[in-house]
Design a protein around this motif. Sequence first.
Motif, short mmCIF file in Angstrom:
data_model
loop_
_atom_site.label_atom_id
_atom_site.label_comp_id
_atom_site.label_asym_id
_atom_site.label_seq_id
_atom_site.Cartn_x
_atom_site.Cartn_y
_atom_site.Cartn_z
N LEU A 88 22.10 8.60 50.65
CA LEU A 88 21.95 7.25 49.99
C LEU A 88 22.95 6.37 49.88
N GLY A 89 23.84 6.86 50.98
CA GLY A 89 24.61 5.66 51.49
C GLY A 89 24.97 4.15 51.17
N ARG A 90 22.93 3.93 51.99
CA ARG A 90 23.15 2.74 53.14
C ARG A 90 22.49 2.15 52.05
N LEU A 91 21.98 2.42 50.74
CA LEU A 91 21.27 1.63 49.32
C LEU A 91 22.66 1.43 48.52
N ASP A 92 23.59 0.31 48.78
CA ASP A 92 24.08 -0.06 48.55
C ASP A 92 24.62 -1.41 47.96
N ASP A 93 23.54 -1.76 47.37
CA ASP A 93 23.27 -3.37 47.48
C ASP A 93 24.20 -3.44 45.58
N VAL A 94 24.79 -4.38 45.55
CA VAL A 94 25.69 -4.31 43.78
C VAL A 94 25.19 -6.30 43.48
N GLY A 95 24.06 -6.48 42.30
CA GLY A 95 23.63 -7.67 41.52
C GLY A 95 24.66 -8.14 41.12
N ALA A 110 25.61 2.29 45.90
CA ALA A 110 27.18 1.31 45.60
C ALA A 110 27.42 3.03 44.89
N THR A 111 29.71 2.13 45.17
CA THR A 111 30.80 2.81 44.45
C THR A 111 30.71 2.33 43.28
N LEU A 112 31.73 3.93 42.23
CA LEU A 112 31.44 2.85 40.89
C LEU A 112 32.89 1.83 41.12
N GLY A 113 33.63 2.07 42.07
CA GLY A 113 34.70 1.24 42.09
C GLY A 113 34.08 -0.29 42.55
N ALA A 114 32.90 -0.76 43.56
CA ALA A 114 32.33 -1.33 43.53
C ALA A 114 31.27 -2.36 42.24
N LEU A 115 31.42 -1.32 41.15
CA LEU A 115 30.21 -1.63 40.01
C LEU A 115 31.29 -2.35 39.13
N GLN A 116 32.74 -2.03 39.58
CA GLN A 116 33.38 -2.66 39.21
C GLN A 116 34.67 -3.28 39.12
N ALA A 117 34.45 -4.13 40.35
CA ALA A 117 35.22 -4.81 41.26
C ALA A 117 33.99 -6.19 40.43
N ALA A 118 32.54 -5.69 40.90
CA ALA A 118 31.41 -6.93 40.05
C ALA A 118 31.31 -7.14 38.99
N ALA A 119 31.97 -6.56 38.09
CA ALA A 119 32.48 -6.65 36.50
C ALA A 119 33.10 -7.29 36.27
N GLY A 123 33.90 -11.00 35.00
CA GLY A 123 34.44 -11.37 32.64
C GLY A 123 33.99 -9.86 32.44
N LEU A 124 33.42 -9.20 32.54
CA LEU A 124 32.52 -7.80 31.79
C LEU A 124 33.74 -6.18 32.33
N ASP A 125 33.11 -5.27 32.36
CA ASP A 125 33.68 -4.61 32.44
C ASP A 125 32.64 -3.36 32.26
N ALA A 126 33.05 -2.51 33.00
CA ALA A 126 32.11 -1.43 33.71
C ALA A 126 32.02 0.10 32.93
N ALA A 127 32.66 -0.34 32.18
CA ALA A 127 33.14 0.51 30.82
C ALA A 127 32.79 2.55 31.31
N MET A 128 33.19 2.78 32.62
CA MET A 128 33.40 3.89 33.41
C MET A 128 35.08 3.93 34.28
N ASP A 129 35.44 5.46 34.62
CA ASP A 129 36.10 5.65 35.18
C ASP A 129 37.36 7.01 35.66
N PHE A 130 36.97 7.25 37.16
CA PHE A 130 37.69 7.97 37.42
C PHE A 130 38.61 8.11 38.39
N GLY A 131 38.56 9.14 38.91
CA GLY A 131 39.88 9.15 40.37
C GLY A 131 38.95 9.16 41.31
N ALA A 132 37.83 9.75 41.46
CA ALA A 132 36.81 9.10 43.07
C ALA A 132 36.38 8.09 42.52
N ARG A 133 36.67 6.89 42.58
CA ARG A 133 36.05 5.73 42.17
C ARG A 133 35.04 4.75 43.33
N ASP A 134 36.46 5.20 44.29
CA ASP A 134 35.89 4.27 45.69
C ASP A 134 34.66 5.12 46.76
#
Length: 457
Positions: A88-95, A110-119, A123-134
Amino acid sequence: MTLTDDLRAAVGERHVLSDPELRAPYETDWSGRFHGEAALVVRPGTTDEVAAVLAACRRAGAPVVPQGGNTGLVGGGVPRGGEVVLSLGRLDDVGVPDLATAQVELGAGATLGALQAAARAAGLDAAMDFGARDSATLGGIVACDSGGVRALRHGTARARVAGLEAVLGDGTVVRRMSGLLKDNAGLNLPALLVGSEGTLGVVTRVRWRLAAPPRRRVAVLVALDSLDEVVGLVGRLRTEVPSLEAVELLLPEGIAFTCEYLGVPSPVRDAAAYVLAEAVGAQDPTEELAAVVPDDALLADDTATRERLWRLRETLTEAIAAAGIPHKFDVGVPIARLAEFLERVPPAVEAAAPGSRTFQFGHLGDGNVHVNVLGPEPGDEAADEAVLRLAAEVGGTISAEHGVGVAKARWLHLIRSDAEIAAMRSIKRALDPDGVLNPGVMLPGTASPAASATTHL
Protein backbone atom coordinates in the motif's frame (compact mmCIF):
# COMPACT_ATOMS: atom_id res chain seq x y z
CA MET A 1 -6.79 -14.46 -18.56
CA THR A 2 -4.46 -15.43 -15.74
CA LEU A 3 -4.34 -13.74 -12.36
CA THR A 4 -1.17 -11.95 -13.42
CA ASP A 5 -2.99 -10.54 -16.45
CA ASP A 6 -5.90 -9.38 -14.28
CA LEU A 7 -3.58 -7.67 -11.83
CA ARG A 8 -1.63 -5.93 -14.59
CA ALA A 9 -4.90 -4.69 -16.03
CA ALA A 10 -5.87 -3.35 -12.61
CA VAL A 11 -2.68 -1.50 -11.60
CA GLY A 12 -0.41 -1.40 -14.65
CA GLU A 13 2.35 -3.78 -15.64
CA ARG A 14 5.15 -1.91 -13.82
CA HIS A 15 3.33 -2.31 -10.50
CA VAL A 16 3.05 -6.10 -10.64
CA LEU A 17 6.41 -7.49 -9.54
CA SER A 18 7.30 -11.05 -10.40
CA ASP A 19 11.10 -10.83 -10.58
CA PRO A 20 12.66 -12.38 -7.42
CA GLU A 21 15.07 -9.45 -6.95
CA LEU A 22 12.23 -6.93 -7.10
CA ARG A 23 10.08 -8.99 -4.73
CA ALA A 24 12.81 -9.54 -2.15
CA PRO A 25 12.37 -6.29 -0.12
CA TYR A 26 8.72 -7.24 0.46
CA GLU A 27 9.40 -10.82 1.57
CA THR A 28 11.22 -10.39 4.90
CA ASP A 29 9.99 -8.42 7.89
CA TRP A 30 11.97 -5.81 9.82
CA SER A 31 13.19 -8.26 12.46
CA GLY A 32 14.65 -10.58 9.82
CA ARG A 33 13.00 -13.53 11.52
CA PHE A 34 9.95 -13.99 9.29
CA HIS A 35 10.08 -14.37 5.54
CA GLY A 36 8.59 -16.29 2.64
CA GLU A 37 8.28 -16.22 -1.11
CA ALA A 38 5.50 -14.14 -2.68
CA ALA A 39 3.75 -15.27 -5.83
CA LEU A 40 3.60 -11.62 -6.89
CA VAL A 41 3.89 -8.17 -5.33
CA VAL A 42 1.14 -5.76 -6.41
CA ARG A 43 1.34 -2.01 -5.79
CA PRO A 44 -2.02 -0.30 -6.32
CA GLY A 45 -2.15 3.48 -6.35
CA THR A 46 -5.83 4.11 -5.52
CA THR A 47 -8.62 2.58 -3.48
CA ASP A 48 -10.36 1.47 -6.68
CA GLU A 49 -7.20 -0.36 -7.71
CA VAL A 50 -7.04 -2.08 -4.30
CA ALA A 51 -10.65 -3.19 -4.82
CA ALA A 52 -9.85 -4.52 -8.29
CA VAL A 53 -6.83 -6.43 -6.97
CA LEU A 54 -8.81 -8.09 -4.17
CA ALA A 55 -11.67 -8.97 -6.48
CA ALA A 56 -9.24 -10.60 -8.93
CA CYS A 57 -7.47 -12.53 -6.18
CA ARG A 58 -10.80 -13.75 -4.82
CA ARG A 59 -11.85 -15.04 -8.25
CA ALA A 60 -8.53 -16.86 -8.57
CA GLY A 61 -8.60 -18.19 -5.00
CA ALA A 62 -5.27 -16.46 -4.35
CA PRO A 63 -4.56 -15.43 -0.74
CA VAL A 64 -3.40 -11.86 -0.13
CA VAL A 65 -1.00 -10.41 2.45
CA PRO A 66 -1.54 -6.63 2.92
CA GLN A 67 1.70 -4.75 3.62
CA GLY A 68 2.41 -1.18 4.68
CA GLY A 69 5.91 -0.01 5.57
CA ASN A 70 7.02 -3.57 6.38
CA THR A 71 8.12 -2.62 9.87
CA GLY A 72 6.16 -5.47 11.47
CA LEU A 73 7.79 -7.80 13.99
CA VAL A 74 5.40 -10.77 14.13
CA GLY A 75 5.34 -11.98 10.52
CA GLY A 76 1.87 -10.64 9.77
CA GLY A 77 2.86 -8.47 6.81
CA VAL A 78 5.13 -10.77 4.81
CA PRO A 79 4.29 -13.87 2.75
CA ARG A 80 4.50 -17.30 4.30
CA GLY A 81 4.86 -19.02 0.93
CA GLY A 82 3.06 -18.22 -2.33
CA GLU A 83 0.64 -15.43 -1.40
CA VAL A 84 0.16 -12.19 -3.31
CA VAL A 85 1.66 -9.28 -1.37
CA LEU A 86 -0.53 -6.18 -1.61
CA SER A 87 1.78 -3.22 -0.96
CA LEU A 88 0.00 0.00 0.00
CA GLY A 89 3.05 2.26 -0.20
CA ARG A 90 1.73 4.24 -3.17
CA LEU A 91 -1.37 5.38 -1.25
CA ASP A 92 0.75 7.99 0.50
CA ASP A 93 -1.18 11.23 0.13
CA VAL A 94 -1.57 13.48 3.17
CA GLY A 95 -4.40 15.99 3.29
CA VAL A 96 -4.48 19.45 4.83
CA PRO A 97 -5.54 19.28 8.49
CA ASP A 98 -9.00 20.61 9.27
CA LEU A 99 -8.47 23.09 12.09
CA ALA A 100 -12.13 23.15 13.10
CA THR A 101 -12.16 19.42 13.89
CA ALA A 102 -8.39 18.94 14.46
CA GLN A 103 -8.52 16.00 12.02
CA VAL A 104 -6.70 15.08 8.83
CA GLU A 105 -7.28 12.53 6.07
CA LEU A 106 -4.41 10.54 4.63
CA GLY A 107 -3.73 7.44 2.59
CA ALA A 108 -2.81 4.15 4.20
CA GLY A 109 0.70 4.35 2.75
CA ALA A 110 1.56 7.69 4.36
CA THR A 111 4.19 7.37 7.07
CA LEU A 112 3.82 8.48 10.66
CA GLY A 113 6.62 10.97 10.00
CA ALA A 114 4.63 12.52 7.16
CA LEU A 115 1.59 12.80 9.43
CA GLN A 116 3.69 14.47 12.10
CA ALA A 117 5.08 16.98 9.59
CA ALA A 118 1.59 17.87 8.30
CA ALA A 119 0.31 18.32 11.84
CA ARG A 120 3.23 20.57 12.81
CA ALA A 121 2.75 22.72 9.69
CA ALA A 122 -0.84 23.32 10.78
CA GLY A 123 0.12 24.15 14.36
CA LEU A 124 -1.14 20.80 15.67
CA ASP A 125 0.33 17.57 16.96
CA ALA A 126 0.01 14.00 15.59
CA ALA A 127 -0.42 12.60 19.13
CA MET A 128 1.68 9.50 18.38
CA ASP A 129 5.37 8.73 18.11
CA PHE A 130 7.80 5.81 17.98
CA GLY A 131 11.20 5.03 16.50
CA ALA A 132 9.98 3.71 13.12
CA ARG A 133 8.15 6.97 12.39
CA ASP A 134 9.77 7.44 8.97
CA SER A 135 8.89 3.98 7.64
CA ALA A 136 5.79 2.75 9.50
CA THR A 137 2.62 3.63 7.60
CA LEU A 138 -0.80 4.65 8.86
CA GLY A 139 -2.52 1.60 7.39
CA GLY A 140 -0.24 -0.73 9.31
CA ILE A 141 -0.42 1.41 12.45
CA VAL A 142 -4.21 1.18 12.39
CA ALA A 143 -4.27 -2.50 11.41
CA CYS A 144 -2.08 -3.37 14.41
CA ASP A 145 -3.53 -0.75 16.79
CA SER A 146 -0.03 0.56 17.45
CA GLY A 147 0.72 2.71 20.46
CA GLY A 148 4.27 3.91 21.02
CA VAL A 149 5.77 6.10 23.69
CA ARG A 150 2.91 8.63 23.92
CA ALA A 151 -0.01 6.22 24.29
CA LEU A 152 -0.14 7.01 28.02
CA ARG A 153 -1.53 10.46 27.21
CA HIS A 154 -3.08 10.06 23.76
CA GLY A 155 -4.09 6.40 23.57
CA THR A 156 -3.29 3.84 20.88
CA ALA A 157 -4.32 4.13 17.22
CA ARG A 158 -7.86 3.14 18.21
CA ALA A 159 -8.25 6.41 20.12
CA ARG A 160 -6.95 8.51 17.21
CA VAL A 161 -9.04 7.03 14.38
CA ALA A 162 -11.97 9.30 13.52
CA GLY A 163 -12.85 7.44 10.31
CA LEU A 164 -11.70 4.70 7.95
CA GLU A 165 -12.00 3.55 4.39
CA ALA A 166 -11.28 -0.12 3.72
CA VAL A 167 -11.71 -2.81 1.08
CA LEU A 168 -13.18 -6.17 2.09
CA GLY A 169 -12.01 -9.51 0.75
CA ASP A 170 -14.45 -9.53 -2.16
CA GLY A 171 -13.44 -6.05 -3.35
CA THR A 172 -16.30 -4.20 -1.64
CA VAL A 173 -15.31 -0.71 -0.46
CA VAL A 174 -16.65 0.47 2.90
CA ARG A 175 -16.26 4.09 4.01
CA ARG A 176 -16.97 5.92 7.23
CA MET A 177 -14.97 9.12 6.93
CA SER A 178 -17.25 11.89 8.25
CA GLY A 179 -15.19 12.35 11.39
CA LEU A 180 -18.29 13.09 13.45
CA LEU A 181 -17.60 13.05 17.17
CA LYS A 182 -21.04 11.58 17.82
CA ASP A 183 -22.41 9.00 15.39
CA ASN A 184 -23.93 5.85 16.88
CA ALA A 185 -26.04 4.88 13.86
CA GLY A 186 -25.32 1.18 13.59
CA LEU A 187 -22.17 -0.83 14.22
CA ASN A 188 -18.85 1.00 14.31
CA LEU A 189 -17.00 -0.70 11.45
CA PRO A 190 -13.79 1.36 11.87
CA ALA A 191 -13.54 0.15 15.48
CA LEU A 192 -13.87 -3.43 14.25
CA LEU A 193 -11.14 -3.03 11.63
CA VAL A 194 -8.65 -1.33 13.97
CA GLY A 195 -6.36 -4.05 15.27
CA SER A 196 -7.65 -6.70 12.85
CA GLU A 197 -4.18 -7.09 11.25
CA GLY A 198 -5.47 -7.18 7.68
CA THR A 199 -7.65 -10.24 8.28
CA LEU A 200 -11.04 -8.51 7.85
CA GLY A 201 -10.29 -5.78 5.33
CA VAL A 202 -7.51 -3.69 3.83
CA VAL A 203 -7.36 -0.16 5.24
CA THR A 204 -6.89 2.33 2.38
CA ARG A 205 -7.60 5.73 4.00
CA VAL A 206 -7.63 7.06 7.55
CA ARG A 207 -9.16 10.12 9.17
CA TRP A 208 -6.89 10.89 12.14
CA ARG A 209 -7.56 12.89 15.30
CA LEU A 210 -4.83 15.42 16.01
CA ALA A 211 -4.08 17.21 19.28
CA ALA A 212 -3.07 20.65 20.46
CA PRO A 213 0.73 21.00 20.45
CA PRO A 214 2.55 21.36 23.77
CA ARG A 215 4.62 24.52 24.17
CA ARG A 216 7.10 23.06 26.65
CA ARG A 217 8.66 19.60 27.08
CA VAL A 218 10.79 18.37 29.95
CA ALA A 219 12.34 14.92 30.25
CA VAL A 220 13.95 13.18 33.20
CA LEU A 221 16.07 10.05 33.55
CA VAL A 222 15.87 8.47 36.99
CA ALA A 223 18.13 5.73 38.38
CA LEU A 224 16.42 3.43 40.90
CA ASP A 225 17.82 0.73 43.17
CA SER A 226 15.02 -1.82 42.87
CA LEU A 227 12.23 -2.83 40.52
CA ASP A 228 9.71 -2.21 43.29
CA GLU A 229 10.83 1.44 43.31
CA VAL A 230 9.99 1.59 39.60
CA VAL A 231 6.38 0.67 40.25
CA GLY A 232 6.15 3.20 43.09
CA LEU A 233 7.57 5.99 40.94
CA VAL A 234 5.13 5.26 38.11
CA GLY A 235 2.27 5.60 40.56
CA ARG A 236 3.53 8.97 41.82
CA LEU A 237 4.13 10.27 38.30
CA ARG A 238 0.62 9.33 37.20
CA THR A 239 -1.09 10.89 40.20
CA GLU A 240 1.13 13.93 40.83
CA VAL A 241 2.21 15.02 37.33
CA PRO A 242 -0.92 15.90 35.29
CA SER A 243 1.29 16.94 32.37
CA LEU A 244 2.87 13.47 32.10
CA GLU A 245 3.04 12.20 28.52
CA ALA A 246 5.50 9.28 28.49
CA VAL A 247 7.09 6.89 31.00
CA GLU A 248 9.66 4.43 29.67
CA LEU A 249 11.65 1.61 31.28
CA LEU A 250 15.31 0.76 30.73
CA LEU A 251 17.36 -1.84 32.58
CA PRO A 252 21.14 -1.83 33.20
CA GLU A 253 21.97 -4.33 30.46
CA GLY A 254 20.04 -2.21 27.96
CA ILE A 255 21.74 1.04 28.96
CA ALA A 256 25.18 -0.61 28.76
CA PHE A 257 24.42 -2.25 25.42
CA THR A 258 23.19 1.00 23.87
CA CYS A 259 26.10 3.05 25.17
CA GLU A 260 28.56 0.48 23.84
CA TYR A 261 26.80 0.53 20.46
CA LEU A 262 26.87 4.35 20.33
CA GLY A 263 30.38 4.59 21.74
CA VAL A 264 29.36 6.95 24.53
CA PRO A 265 29.65 6.77 28.33
CA SER A 266 26.56 6.10 30.42
CA PRO A 267 25.05 9.37 31.67
CA VAL A 268 23.71 7.79 34.88
CA ARG A 269 24.98 5.89 37.90
CA ASP A 270 24.76 2.13 38.24
CA ALA A 271 21.28 1.08 39.32
CA ALA A 272 18.75 -1.73 39.16
CA ALA A 273 16.48 0.09 36.72
CA TYR A 274 15.98 3.41 34.95
CA VAL A 275 12.83 5.39 34.25
CA LEU A 276 12.71 7.91 31.40
CA ALA A 277 9.72 10.22 31.77
CA GLU A 278 8.54 13.25 29.85
CA ALA A 279 6.02 15.92 30.78
CA VAL A 280 4.48 18.45 28.40
CA GLY A 281 2.30 21.49 28.80
CA ALA A 282 1.40 25.01 27.85
CA GLN A 283 3.47 26.10 30.86
CA ASP A 284 6.87 24.85 31.96
CA PRO A 285 6.33 21.49 33.75
CA THR A 286 9.86 21.32 35.22
CA GLU A 287 8.89 22.03 38.83
CA GLU A 288 5.95 19.64 38.64
CA LEU A 289 8.23 16.83 37.46
CA ALA A 290 11.17 17.68 39.72
CA ALA A 291 8.95 17.51 42.80
CA VAL A 292 8.36 13.78 42.24
CA VAL A 293 11.78 12.44 41.19
CA PRO A 294 14.93 11.94 43.33
CA ASP A 295 17.54 14.70 43.62
CA ASP A 296 20.07 12.81 41.49
CA ALA A 297 17.71 12.50 38.51
CA LEU A 298 18.86 13.98 35.19
CA LEU A 299 16.43 16.72 34.16
CA ALA A 300 16.48 17.87 30.54
CA ASP A 301 14.53 21.00 29.69
CA ASP A 302 16.25 21.81 26.40
CA THR A 303 15.85 20.01 23.09
CA ALA A 304 19.43 18.75 22.68
CA THR A 305 19.62 17.18 26.14
CA ARG A 306 16.17 15.61 25.81
CA GLU A 307 17.13 14.11 22.48
CA ARG A 308 20.27 12.58 24.03
CA LEU A 309 18.18 10.93 26.75
CA TRP A 310 15.62 9.61 24.28
CA ARG A 311 18.42 8.34 22.07
CA LEU A 312 19.29 5.83 24.81
CA ARG A 313 15.77 4.42 24.59
CA GLU A 314 15.20 4.56 20.84
CA THR A 315 18.63 3.23 19.81
CA LEU A 316 18.36 0.06 21.91
CA THR A 317 16.17 -1.64 19.30
CA GLU A 318 18.68 -0.75 16.58
CA ALA A 319 21.59 -2.04 18.68
CA ILE A 320 19.86 -5.36 19.32
CA ALA A 321 19.05 -5.82 15.62
CA ALA A 322 22.69 -5.12 14.74
CA ALA A 323 23.79 -7.97 17.04
CA GLY A 324 21.64 -10.70 15.46
CA ILE A 325 18.09 -11.78 14.65
CA PRO A 326 16.12 -11.22 17.85
CA HIS A 327 13.02 -12.96 19.11
CA LYS A 328 10.81 -9.98 20.00
CA PHE A 329 7.93 -10.34 22.47
CA ASP A 330 5.66 -7.34 22.81
CA VAL A 331 3.62 -8.18 25.91
CA GLY A 332 1.49 -6.28 28.39
CA VAL A 333 1.40 -6.95 32.13
CA PRO A 334 -0.49 -5.41 35.06
CA ILE A 335 1.58 -2.67 36.67
CA ALA A 336 1.08 -4.29 40.06
CA ARG A 337 2.93 -7.42 38.84
CA LEU A 338 5.49 -5.65 36.67
CA ALA A 339 8.44 -6.19 39.02
CA GLU A 340 7.59 -9.87 39.36
CA PHE A 341 7.41 -10.30 35.58
CA LEU A 342 10.69 -8.48 34.94
CA GLU A 343 12.48 -10.62 37.53
CA ARG A 344 11.08 -13.92 36.25
CA VAL A 345 11.76 -13.41 32.53
CA PRO A 346 15.57 -13.87 32.45
CA PRO A 347 15.61 -17.24 34.29
CA ALA A 348 12.61 -18.43 32.24
CA VAL A 349 14.41 -17.58 29.01
CA GLU A 350 17.66 -19.15 30.21
CA ALA A 351 15.85 -22.37 31.05
CA ALA A 352 14.18 -22.44 27.63
CA ALA A 353 17.15 -21.24 25.56
CA PRO A 354 20.43 -21.59 27.50
CA GLY A 355 23.07 -18.98 26.73
CA SER A 356 20.64 -16.40 25.32
CA ARG A 357 20.86 -12.68 26.00
CA THR A 358 17.68 -11.04 27.24
CA PHE A 359 16.82 -7.33 27.05
CA GLN A 360 13.68 -5.84 28.59
CA PHE A 361 12.42 -2.31 28.06
CA GLY A 362 9.17 -0.62 27.15
CA HIS A 363 6.30 1.66 28.01
CA LEU A 364 5.85 1.73 31.78
CA GLY A 365 2.73 3.85 31.80
CA ASP A 366 0.66 1.13 30.13
CA GLY A 367 2.56 -1.98 31.27
CA ASN A 368 3.85 -2.70 27.75
CA VAL A 369 7.13 -4.60 28.06
CA HIS A 370 9.28 -5.39 25.03
CA VAL A 371 11.26 -8.55 25.70
CA ASN A 372 14.05 -9.13 23.17
CA VAL A 373 16.03 -12.36 23.14
CA LEU A 374 19.25 -12.87 21.17
CA GLY A 375 20.59 -16.38 20.68
CA PRO A 376 17.88 -18.84 19.62
CA GLU A 377 17.55 -19.75 15.96
CA PRO A 378 14.64 -17.97 14.19
CA GLY A 379 12.54 -21.13 14.14
CA ASP A 380 13.21 -22.12 17.76
CA GLU A 381 10.07 -21.17 19.72
CA ALA A 382 11.08 -22.37 23.18
CA ALA A 383 11.81 -18.84 24.44
CA ASP A 384 8.63 -17.58 22.79
CA GLU A 385 6.54 -20.04 24.71
CA ALA A 386 8.28 -19.31 28.01
CA VAL A 387 7.78 -15.54 27.80
CA LEU A 388 4.23 -15.61 26.45
CA ARG A 389 3.08 -18.14 29.03
CA LEU A 390 4.64 -16.05 31.79
CA ALA A 391 2.85 -12.91 30.53
CA ALA A 392 -0.45 -14.77 30.60
CA GLU A 393 0.29 -16.23 34.04
CA VAL A 394 0.68 -12.79 35.61
CA GLY A 395 -2.62 -11.63 34.11
CA GLY A 396 -1.22 -9.89 31.04
CA THR A 397 -1.48 -10.21 27.29
CA ILE A 398 0.70 -11.82 24.63
CA SER A 399 0.49 -8.72 22.43
CA ALA A 400 0.23 -5.09 23.50
CA GLU A 401 0.84 -3.15 20.28
CA HIS A 402 2.69 -5.13 17.58
CA GLY A 403 -0.12 -7.59 16.89
CA VAL A 404 -0.42 -11.36 17.05
CA GLY A 405 0.66 -12.04 13.48
CA VAL A 406 1.84 -15.55 12.73
CA ALA A 407 4.40 -15.44 15.52
CA LYS A 408 1.87 -15.70 18.36
CA ALA A 409 -1.25 -17.17 16.77
CA ARG A 410 -0.89 -20.57 18.41
CA TRP A 411 -0.74 -18.96 21.86
CA LEU A 412 -3.86 -16.82 21.46
CA HIS A 413 -5.78 -19.28 23.66
CA LEU A 414 -3.65 -18.23 26.62
CA ILE A 415 -5.43 -14.89 26.88
CA ARG A 416 -8.66 -15.37 24.88
CA SER A 417 -11.41 -17.86 25.75
CA ASP A 418 -12.79 -20.46 23.34
CA ALA A 419 -15.95 -18.36 23.07
CA GLU A 420 -13.98 -15.23 22.15
CA ILE A 421 -11.93 -17.05 19.51
CA ALA A 422 -15.10 -18.60 18.07
CA ALA A 423 -16.66 -15.12 17.82
CA MET A 424 -13.54 -13.82 16.04
CA ARG A 425 -13.75 -16.68 13.56
CA SER A 426 -17.42 -15.88 12.89
CA ILE A 427 -16.59 -12.25 12.14
CA LYS A 428 -13.75 -13.34 9.87
CA ARG A 429 -16.10 -15.64 7.91
CA ALA A 430 -18.69 -12.88 7.59
CA LEU A 431 -16.32 -10.25 6.17
CA ASP A 432 -13.90 -12.58 4.34
CA PRO A 433 -15.92 -15.72 3.51
CA ASP A 434 -13.33 -17.03 1.04
CA GLY A 435 -10.48 -16.63 3.51
CA VAL A 436 -8.24 -14.67 1.12
CA LEU A 437 -7.17 -11.94 3.56
CA ASN A 438 -3.99 -12.67 5.51
CA PRO A 439 -4.65 -16.36 6.25
CA GLY A 440 -2.60 -17.73 9.13
CA VAL A 441 -2.48 -14.37 10.91
CA MET A 442 -3.96 -13.84 14.38
CA LEU A 443 -6.38 -16.79 14.40
CA PRO A 444 -4.77 -20.23 14.86
CA GLY A 445 -5.51 -22.90 12.30
CA THR A 446 -6.25 -20.57 9.37
CA ALA A 447 -3.46 -21.84 7.13
CA SER A 448 -2.88 -20.17 3.79
CA PRO A 449 -4.26 -21.93 0.70
CA ALA A 450 -1.42 -20.37 -1.33
CA ALA A 451 0.01 -23.60 -2.66
CA SER A 452 -3.09 -24.40 -4.71
CA ALA A 453 -3.55 -20.84 -5.93
CA THR A 454 -0.15 -20.23 -7.46
CA THR A 455 -0.75 -22.66 -10.33
CA HIS A 456 -3.13 -20.13 -11.93
CA LEU A 457 -0.70 -17.23 -12.18
